[in-house]
Design an enzyme around this catalytic site. Structure first.
Site, PDB file in Angstrom:
ATOM      1  N   SER A   1       0.799  -1.230   0.000  1.00  0.00           N
ATOM      2  CA  SER A   1       0.000   0.000   0.000  1.00  0.00           C
ATOM      3  C   SER A   1       0.828   1.273   0.000  1.00  0.00           C
ATOM      4  O   SER A   1       0.281   2.361   0.156  1.00  0.00           O
ATOM      5  CB  SER A   1      -0.954  -0.004   1.190  1.00  0.00           C
TER       6      SER A   1
ATOM      7  N   THR B   1       1.730   7.104   0.385  1.00  0.00           N
ATOM      8  CA  THR B   1       0.846   5.964   0.130  1.00  0.00           C
ATOM      9  C   THR B   1       0.655   5.730  -1.361  1.00  0.00           C
ATOM     10  O   THR B   1       0.862   6.643  -2.167  1.00  0.00           O
ATOM     11  CB  THR B   1      -0.546   6.241   0.757  1.00  0.00           C
TER      12      THR B   1
ATOM     13  N   THR C   1      -0.793   2.811   4.578  1.00  0.00           N
ATOM     14  CA  THR C   1      -0.120   4.117   4.458  1.00  0.00           C
ATOM     15  C   THR C   1       0.817   4.368   5.624  1.00  0.00           C
ATOM     16  O   THR C   1       0.458   4.112   6.770  1.00  0.00           O
ATOM     17  CB  THR C   1      -1.207   5.218   4.502  1.00  0.00           C
TER      18      THR C   1
ATOM     19  N   THR D   1      -4.486   7.879   8.600  1.00  0.00           N
ATOM     20  CA  THR D   1      -4.483   6.708   7.732  1.00  0.00           C
ATOM     21  C   THR D   1      -5.925   6.222   7.631  1.00  0.00           C
ATOM     22  O   THR D   1      -6.756   6.570   8.458  1.00  0.00           O
ATOM     23  CB  THR D   1      -3.549   5.612   8.283  1.00  0.00           C
ATOM     24  N   GLY D   2      -6.198   5.456   6.591  1.00  0.00           N
ATOM     25  CA  GLY D   2      -7.558   4.957   6.429  1.00  0.00           C
ATOM     26  C   GLY D   2      -8.246   5.611   5.247  1.00  0.00           C
ATOM     27  O   GLY D   2      -7.605   6.083   4.313  1.00  0.00           O
TER      28      GLY D   2
ATOM     29  N   ARG E   1      -7.947   9.190  -8.866  1.00  0.00           N
ATOM     30  CA  ARG E   1      -8.371   9.476  -7.486  1.00  0.00           C
ATOM     31  C   ARG E   1      -7.155   9.874  -6.622  1.00  0.00           C
ATOM     32  O   ARG E   1      -6.096   9.258  -6.678  1.00  0.00           O
ATOM     33  CB  ARG E   1      -9.031   8.231  -6.894  1.00  0.00           C
ATOM     34  N   VAL E   2      -7.338  10.912  -5.840  1.00  0.00           N
ATOM     35  CA  VAL E   2      -6.312  11.331  -4.884  1.00  0.00           C
ATOM     36  C   VAL E   2      -6.943  11.303  -3.497  1.00  0.00           C
ATOM     37  O   VAL E   2      -8.070  11.767  -3.318  1.00  0.00           O
ATOM     38  CB  VAL E   2      -5.808  12.761  -5.211  1.00  0.00           C
TER      39      VAL E   2
HETATM   40  C1  SD4 Z   1      -5.949   7.105   1.087  1.00  0.00           C
HETATM   41  N1  SD4 Z   1      -5.496   7.415   3.417  1.00  0.00           N
HETATM   42  O1  SD4 Z   1      -5.470   7.144  -0.039  1.00  0.00           O
HETATM   43  C2  SD4 Z   1      -5.031   6.771   2.217  1.00  0.00           C
HETATM   44  C3  SD4 Z   1      -4.922   5.294   2.281  1.00  0.00           C
HETATM   45  C4  SD4 Z   1      -4.799   4.714   3.606  1.00  0.00           C
HETATM   46  O2  SD4 Z   1      -5.479   3.032   4.963  1.00  0.00           O
HETATM   47  O3  SD4 Z   1      -4.262   5.268   4.529  1.00  0.00           O
HETATM   48  N2  SD4 Z   1      -5.342   3.568   3.791  1.00  0.00           N
HETATM   49  O4  SD4 Z   1      -7.135   7.289   1.326  1.00  0.00           O
END
Ligand code: SD4
Length: 330
Positions: A88, A208, A190, A241-242, A218-219
């Protein structure tokens, strides 16, 4: 006896520990002395998820020798970016639904300088490109082709980031033709990394490959200053994160820092930010969001929507993973 107003003033002063004394009344100077006597734990580095341990180790090599938090955060997250086994971040990251790995990253220092890249393709260490954006341009954010052109001009070499393993996983995902982006809820994701150096300066970095199988273009939150990352050297730093969309909606990391400015501990501030995510989303299915935060005194904290988020911490006396408290179980 201290009134609540005094307490708030004291907290604010504590947060803004770098106020010049010349403009303070003697009462305020006295309060400033009390605040300054609170012992600061430094250097310190914290970062998201299990891969944070290795990243912290590299940051620590810099911090423990008196190096800057900016150098430390960049070097730390590069470890994760260059790890092909991490699906990731950077090399080996899972691609978008068209099979293309696109990268988001940002970096911020103690002077509110920041740089970021989004939708960048074909470079192993987007965080270093983001740092160049910060140091070599008048801009904060470069995206896509323009970011690539800039990276090439700066001497970065192109690399194919789609490993055999990631390609296989993408092909398997395509069999179902289920164009549902996936937020990785497992224990590798991430990386966001925050550091406080020996001189008391804070920096942060976040990088990430984003949500797996996302729409091309997509960003997420990770390259967005104030969402994926925010640093205010008077107060503290935070990163997320997330599910990036949910973090952007509440300006997540900036909110965590503001909550700390208003007197909350890092844990409390992360919890309150998560509460806002929860409040703003009727459907929490698969909506994992986690924050980590570090304040000016070297106090760290974290909180997530769902159970299972953790972060790595390293100081002169501590090196471990800490499970974040959470709003609910999966
Ligand atoms: C995103 N926050 O691109 C990042 C990905 C991530 O757990 O952290 N995933 O949305």
């Amino acid at each position: 006896m201290k009134t609540r107003r005094d307490f708030i003033k004291l907290s604010a002063l504590g947060s803004a520990a770098v106020l010049t004394t010349s403009c303070l009344t003697s009462e305020e100077k006295n309060e400033k002395l009390i605040v300054n006597s609170k012992k600061t734990r430094k250097p310190i580095v914290i970062s998201t998820w299990n891969h944070g341990i290795k990243a912290n180790e590299v940051s620590w090599q810099i911090l423990s020798k008196g190096g800057s938090s900016l150098d430390a955060v960049e070097a730390g997250v590069k470890v994760t970016e260059s790890d092909p086994n991490n699906s990731s971040v950077g090399l080996g990251g899972l691609p978008d639904r068209d099979g293309i790995v696109t990268l988001d990253a940002c970096i911020m220092n103690h002077e509110n300088n920041c740089g970021s890249v989004a939708f960048l393709q074909d470079f192993e260490n987007p965080i270093s490109v983001a740092r160049k954006v910060m140091e070599e341009t008048q801009h904060v954010l470069l995206v896509g082709e323009g970011a690539k052109q800039f990276a090439l001009e700066q001497g970065f070499e192109e690399t194919n980031l789609l490993t055999e393993e990631s390609k296989l996983q993408w092909e398997k995902w395509k069999e179902k033709s289920n164009y549902q982006p996936v937020i990785n809820s497992e224990n590798h994701d991430t990386i966001g990394l925050l550091a406080l150096d020996e001189t008391g300066n804070l920096s942060g970095a976040c990088t990430t490959s984003g949500m797996a199988y996302k729409l091309h273009g997509r960003v997420g939150d990770s390259p967005i200053i104030g969402a994926g990352l925010f640093v205010d050297n008077e107060v503290g730093a935070a990163c997320a994160t997330g599910m990036g969309e949910a973090v952007i909606r509440i300006a997540g990391s900036a909110i965590v820092v503001e909550l700390m400015r208003n007197g909350m501990s890092p844990n409390e501030a992360c919890k309150e930010a998560v509460n806002r995510v929860v409040k703003k989303h009727k459907n929490l299915t698969n909506l994992q969001v986690g924050f980590i935060a570090l304040n000016k005194f070297g106090e760290a904290g974290a909180y997530s929507v769902y159970e299972g988020f953790n972060y790595a911490i390293q100081t002169t006396t501590q090196k471990e993973m800490i499970d974040a408290k959470y709003y609910k179980k999966w």
